[in-house]
Design a protein around this motif. Structure first.
Motif, mmCIF file in Angstrom:
data_model
loop_
_atom_site.group_PDB
_atom_site.id
_atom_site.type_symbol
_atom_site.label_atom_id
_atom_site.label_comp_id
_atom_site.label_asym_id
_atom_site.label_seq_id
_atom_site.Cartn_x
_atom_site.Cartn_y
_atom_site.Cartn_z
ATOM 1 N N ILE A 43 3.817 1.650 -5.078
ATOM 2 C CA ILE A 43 3.976 1.073 -6.417
ATOM 3 C C ILE A 43 5.423 0.970 -6.882
ATOM 4 N N ASN A 44 6.351 1.616 -6.225
ATOM 5 C CA ASN A 44 7.755 1.506 -6.631
ATOM 6 C C ASN A 44 8.607 0.874 -5.539
ATOM 7 N N PRO A 70 11.860 -12.116 -12.041
ATOM 8 C CA PRO A 70 11.488 -10.721 -11.770
ATOM 9 C C PRO A 70 10.361 -10.195 -12.667
ATOM 10 N N THR A 71 10.396 -10.506 -13.953
ATOM 11 C CA THR A 71 9.341 -10.003 -14.840
ATOM 12 C C THR A 71 7.987 -10.616 -14.487
ATOM 13 N N VAL A 72 7.977 -11.865 -14.053
ATOM 14 C CA VAL A 72 6.729 -12.520 -13.634
ATOM 15 C C VAL A 72 6.221 -11.880 -12.342
ATOM 16 N N ALA A 73 7.130 -11.577 -11.410
ATOM 17 C CA ALA A 73 6.741 -10.928 -10.157
ATOM 18 C C ALA A 73 6.105 -9.574 -10.441
ATOM 19 N N VAL A 74 6.688 -8.808 -11.352
ATOM 20 C CA VAL A 74 6.144 -7.493 -11.688
ATOM 21 C C VAL A 74 4.779 -7.642 -12.349
ATOM 22 N N GLN A 75 4.640 -8.586 -13.253
ATOM 23 C CA GLN A 75 3.341 -8.817 -13.903
ATOM 24 C C GLN A 75 2.273 -9.192 -12.872
ATOM 25 N N LEU A 76 2.646 -10.027 -11.928
ATOM 26 C CA LEU A 76 1.711 -10.437 -10.880
ATOM 27 C C LEU A 76 1.269 -9.230 -10.047
ATOM 28 N N MET A 77 2.222 -8.430 -9.618
ATOM 29 C CA MET A 77 1.885 -7.256 -8.811
ATOM 30 C C MET A 77 1.049 -6.255 -9.609
ATOM 31 N N ARG A 78 1.362 -6.088 -10.874
ATOM 32 C CA ARG A 78 0.567 -5.176 -11.705
ATOM 33 C C ARG A 78 -0.867 -5.679 -11.855
ATOM 34 N N SER A 79 -1.036 -6.987 -11.884
ATOM 35 C CA SER A 79 -2.386 -7.529 -12.065
ATOM 36 C C SER A 79 -3.249 -7.356 -10.814
ATOM 37 N N VAL A 80 -2.628 -7.272 -9.643
ATOM 38 C CA VAL A 80 -3.413 -7.152 -8.413
ATOM 39 C C VAL A 80 -3.342 -5.776 -7.759
ATOM 40 N N ILE A 114 0.851 -1.179 0.000
ATOM 41 C CA ILE A 114 0.000 0.000 0.000
ATOM 42 C C ILE A 114 0.885 1.225 0.000
ATOM 43 N N GLY A 115 0.276 2.356 -0.261
ATOM 44 C CA GLY A 115 0.958 3.629 -0.148
ATOM 45 C C GLY A 115 0.652 4.252 1.194
ATOM 46 N N THR A 116 1.609 4.960 1.748
ATOM 47 C CA THR A 116 1.410 5.584 3.050
ATOM 48 C C THR A 116 0.521 6.805 2.964
ATOM 49 N N HIS A 117 0.340 7.354 1.776
ATOM 50 C CA HIS A 117 -0.446 8.569 1.621
ATOM 51 C C HIS A 117 -1.767 8.321 0.895
ATOM 52 N N GLU A 118 -2.199 7.093 0.783
ATOM 53 C CA GLU A 118 -3.435 6.814 0.068
ATOM 54 C C GLU A 118 -4.646 7.430 0.746
ATOM 55 N N ALA A 175 7.865 -0.135 -2.403
ATOM 56 C CA ALA A 175 7.221 -1.311 -1.801
ATOM 57 C C ALA A 175 7.227 -2.471 -2.781
ATOM 58 N N ALA A 176 6.939 -2.177 -4.033
ATOM 59 C CA ALA A 176 6.932 -3.230 -5.056
ATOM 60 C C ALA A 176 8.318 -3.830 -5.246
ATOM 61 N N LEU A 177 9.341 -3.005 -5.140
ATOM 62 C CA LEU A 177 10.702 -3.518 -5.281
ATOM 63 C C LEU A 177 11.009 -4.524 -4.169
ATOM 64 N N VAL A 178 10.616 -4.216 -2.945
ATOM 65 C CA VAL A 178 10.842 -5.134 -1.823
ATOM 66 C C VAL A 178 10.082 -6.443 -2.056
ATOM 67 N N VAL A 179 8.813 -6.339 -2.432
ATOM 68 C CA VAL A 179 8.013 -7.544 -2.680
ATOM 69 C C VAL A 179 8.614 -8.355 -3.825
ATOM 70 N N ALA A 180 9.043 -7.678 -4.883
ATOM 71 C CA ALA A 180 9.647 -8.392 -6.016
ATOM 72 C C ALA A 180 10.921 -9.125 -5.597
ATOM 73 N N LEU A 181 11.716 -8.517 -4.740
ATOM 74 C CA LEU A 181 12.939 -9.176 -4.270
ATOM 75 C C LEU A 181 12.620 -10.413 -3.427
ATOM 76 N N ILE A 182 11.564 -10.334 -2.629
ATOM 77 C CA ILE A 182 11.154 -11.510 -1.843
ATOM 78 C C ILE A 182 10.651 -12.608 -2.770
ATOM 79 N N LEU A 183 9.834 -12.234 -3.749
ATOM 80 C CA LEU A 183 9.340 -13.233 -4.710
ATOM 81 C C LEU A 183 10.484 -13.827 -5.516
#
Length: 134
Positions: free
Chosen positions: A87-88, A105-115, A2-6, A90-98
């Motif tokens: 989206i940047n 990495p490209t699959v992780a980004v596609q997955l995050m973009r889809s959700v 999530i974003g901290t300022h949403e 936080a997503a980088l941290v999640v992508a590194l864990i995945l």
């Protein structure tokens, strides 16, 4: 992710009261250095870094963060990773864990973009760094 300022209007000062519901997550990872605290009920890990390719000290901190989070995630911990917009950084941290879990990495980004959003990791420098294997 999530974003901290949403929940704050654009340009509004950073909230000083927690915005994360107490007990909603086991661990909250905050990568926005200006974010409000999460409050009681969750362990908060703060590793602030700027958008773009993480500079060397941040790369070391990210590697240590992923090394700490990965086994806890495998053990079933509910982990939230948050950055300014979620989206940047936080997503980088999640992508590194995945990626540590064997996801390309490209699959992780596609997955995050889809959700999350089609704009996940739209920071091309960070995306290139991730896909290149850091």
């Amino acid at each position: 992710m999530i974003g901290t300022h949403e929940f704050s209007p654009a340009g509004a000062p950073t909230p000083t009261t927690p915005i994360i519901e107490t007990g909603a997550f086991d661990i909250v990872v905050t990568v926005d250095p200006d974010a409000a605290p999460v409050g009681p009920g969750a362990e908060e890990i703060r590793v602030g870094f700027a958008n773009g390719v993480p500079v060397q000290p941040a790369q070391d901190a990210l590697a240590a963060l992923v090394a700490e989070l990965y086994p806890r995630w495998l053990d079933g911990a509910d982990i939230l990773v948050r950055s300014r917009f979620g989206i940047n950084r936080a997503a980088l941290v999640v992508a590194l864990i995945l990626q540590k879990a064997g996801v390309e990495p490209t699959v992780a980004v596609q997955l995050m973009r889809s959700v999350r959003s089609e704009f996940v990791l739209h920071d091309t420098e960070a995306l290139t760094w991730l896909v290149a294997g850091q």
